[in-house]
Motif scaffolding. Structure first.
Motif, PDB file in Angstrom:
ATOM      1  N   ASP A 206      36.630  48.764  45.603  1.00 35.55           N
ATOM      2  CA  ASP A 206      37.792  48.226  46.246  1.00 35.55           C
ATOM      3  C   ASP A 206      38.339  46.790  45.609  1.00 35.55           C
ATOM      4  O   ASP A 206      38.967  46.050  46.137  1.00 35.55           O
ATOM      5  CB  ASP A 206      37.727  48.074  47.882  1.00 35.55           C
ATOM      6  CG  ASP A 206      39.183  48.131  48.513  1.00 35.55           C
ATOM      7  OD1 ASP A 206      40.101  48.404  47.887  1.00 35.55           O
ATOM      8  OD2 ASP A 206      39.065  47.487  49.666  1.00 35.55           O
ATOM      9  N   GLU A 208      40.756  45.707  43.910  1.00 39.33           N
ATOM     10  CA  GLU A 208      41.935  45.163  43.901  1.00 39.33           C
ATOM     11  C   GLU A 208      42.216  44.763  45.097  1.00 39.33           C
ATOM     12  O   GLU A 208      43.112  43.811  45.036  1.00 39.33           O
ATOM     13  CB  GLU A 208      42.976  46.485  43.671  1.00 39.33           C
ATOM     14  CG  GLU A 208      43.146  47.236  42.137  1.00 39.33           C
ATOM     15  CD  GLU A 208      44.102  48.280  42.261  1.00 39.33           C
ATOM     16  OE1 GLU A 208      45.090  48.146  41.702  1.00 39.33           O
ATOM     17  OE2 GLU A 208      43.731  49.435  42.862  1.00 39.33           O
ATOM     18  N   ARG A 209      41.730  44.880  46.091  1.00 38.37           N
ATOM     19  CA  ARG A 209      41.909  44.137  47.377  1.00 38.37           C
ATOM     20  C   ARG A 209      40.771  42.969  47.720  1.00 38.37           C
ATOM     21  O   ARG A 209      41.050  42.175  48.422  1.00 38.37           O
ATOM     22  CB  ARG A 209      42.118  45.275  48.735  1.00 38.37           C
ATOM     23  CG  ARG A 209      43.143  46.135  48.632  1.00 38.37           C
ATOM     24  CD  ARG A 209      43.369  46.638  49.975  1.00 38.37           C
ATOM     25  NE  ARG A 209      42.151  47.490  50.460  1.00 38.37           N
ATOM     26  CZ  ARG A 209      41.539  46.933  51.584  1.00 38.37           C
ATOM     27  NH1 ARG A 209      42.039  46.065  52.285  1.00 38.37           N
ATOM     28  NH2 ARG A 209      40.359  47.832  51.913  1.00 38.37           N
ATOM     29  N   LYS A 210      39.664  43.396  47.129  1.00 39.92           N
ATOM     30  CA  LYS A 210      38.521  42.336  47.696  1.00 39.92           C
ATOM     31  C   LYS A 210      37.949  41.471  46.407  1.00 39.92           C
ATOM     32  O   LYS A 210      37.521  40.481  46.805  1.00 39.92           O
ATOM     33  CB  LYS A 210      37.271  43.122  47.797  1.00 39.92           C
ATOM     34  CG  LYS A 210      37.412  44.277  48.955  1.00 39.92           C
ATOM     35  CD  LYS A 210      36.167  44.921  49.530  1.00 39.92           C
ATOM     36  CE  LYS A 210      36.254  45.768  50.739  1.00 39.92           C
ATOM     37  NZ  LYS A 210      35.038  46.741  50.984  1.00 39.92           N
ATOM     38  N   SER A 211      38.675  41.433  45.596  1.00 33.04           N
ATOM     39  CA  SER A 211      38.272  40.680  44.277  1.00 33.04           C
ATOM     40  C   SER A 211      39.375  39.455  44.351  1.00 33.04           C
ATOM     41  O   SER A 211      40.681  39.700  44.732  1.00 33.04           O
ATOM     42  CB  SER A 211      38.426  41.344  42.974  1.00 33.04           C
ATOM     43  OG  SER A 211      39.766  41.618  42.704  1.00 33.04           O
ATOM     44  N   GLY A 214      42.557  39.845  41.511  1.00 32.92           N
ATOM     45  CA  GLY A 214      42.690  41.065  40.789  1.00 32.92           C
ATOM     46  C   GLY A 214      43.541  41.461  40.200  1.00 32.92           C
ATOM     47  O   GLY A 214      43.649  42.312  39.096  1.00 32.92           O
ATOM     48  N   ALA A 215      44.954  41.508  40.894  1.00 26.51           N
ATOM     49  CA  ALA A 215      46.089  41.811  40.382  1.00 26.51           C
ATOM     50  C   ALA A 215      46.425  41.097  38.970  1.00 26.51           C
ATOM     51  O   ALA A 215      46.986  41.629  38.047  1.00 26.51           O
ATOM     52  CB  ALA A 215      47.214  41.473  41.358  1.00 26.51           C
ATOM     53  N   THR A 221      45.081  48.818  35.761  1.00 28.15           N
ATOM     54  CA  THR A 221      43.641  49.073  36.173  1.00 28.15           C
ATOM     55  C   THR A 221      42.763  49.936  34.858  1.00 28.15           C
ATOM     56  O   THR A 221      41.731  49.869  35.185  1.00 28.15           O
ATOM     57  CB  THR A 221      43.119  49.455  37.408  1.00 28.15           C
ATOM     58  OG1 THR A 221      43.590  50.896  37.425  1.00 28.15           O
ATOM     59  CG2 THR A 221      43.862  48.798  38.607  1.00 28.15           C
TER      60      THR A 221
END
Length: 260
Positions: A206, A208-211, A214-215, A221
């Protein structure tokens, strides 16, 4: 195929662009890494630069390389890597995936792209180990991890499974003019290193949401996605993860990881 029949590690590496060959440090790091590995019977490459569904097998005989980049000096297009084809490995991949109902296609004239051959030139410069490249049929982390699980038995046949991407990949880093590396690249790299060290697969899946950032680290990706094939292939050894290469290249994190 010649080489070990012992269980091979599974790798995720940051593969670099063609100018990697001119870097004063990175080629030596890749060469030292391969020198510490058992000699594989064959190499299975999953590169960020080949997305095709259903999953496709590339050439199983020696074919010209795919120079999938533009605007570079001419000598980068003169690189050759005439590794033997791997038809036996192709058969094994088909059997493993089709056996669980996953469709597989053949693209027999598709040579190795730069995500495959650029690191292989540095790691196995004699080009004497059979190599097969397969496509990523999706960028979904869960599905890629499932494919890695299905391919895991190849490791017990002396096959080196390599996911080839880039730990951060946003070409805006090339325009960075401040000191050091871009904050988003450093932050994501630190987060990813800690997630790997603690085998926090849920966080990685996950990402993209948890790092953090990330975006920015991965606007698209595809360069992180090969990691999930590697994670699937090494699922029973995730606690063995070790970063063999770290640091940054032109602002991008070149973290590369070995399992097993």
């Amino acid at each position: 195929m010649t080489g070990t029949t012992a269980r091979m590690p599974a790798l995720y590496l940051s593969h670099g662009a063609p100018p990697l060959a001119d870097d004063p440090i990175w080629p030596g790091q890749l060469a030292a890494w391969s020198a510490d590995l058992p000699r594989p019977r064959a190499i299975l490459m999953i590169s960020a630069h080949w997305e095709e569904a259903p999953l496709a097998l590339g050439a199983t005989r020696t074919m010209p390389l795919v120079y999938d980049f533009w605007g570079f000096p001419e000598h980068y297009y003169a690189v050759r890597y005439a590794a033997p084809g791997a038809p036996e490995l192709g058969d094994s991949v088909r059997n493993l995936l089709r056996g669980v109902g996953l469709p597989v296609q053949d693209v027999p004239d598709r040579g190795l792209d730069h995500g495959a051959y650029v690191p292989l030139v540095e790691m196995f410069p004699d080009a004497d180990i059979p190599v097969l490249q397969v496509s990523m049929p999706t960028l979904d982390p869960q599905q890629l991890m499932a494919i890695g699980r299905r391919l895991a038995p190849l490791r017990d046949e002396g096959v080196l499974i390599v996911g080839s991407g880039f730990f951060t990949h946003n070409l805006a880093a090339l325009r960075h003019t401040g000191p050091g590396v871009p904050a988003w690249s450093a932050e994501f790299d630190d987060w990813g290193q800690r997630a790997l060290a603690t085998a926090d697969v849920d966080a990685l899946l996950d990402f993209e949401r948890k790092s953090p950032a990330g975006a920015l680290a991965h606007p698209r990706t595809e360069h992180f996605a090969p990691l999930f094939v590697t994670l699937g292939a090494a699922e029973d050894e995730l606690s063995s993860a070790r970063s063999v290469i770290d640091g940054f290249w032109m602002g991008l994190a070149k973290r590369s990881v070995q399992f097993g």
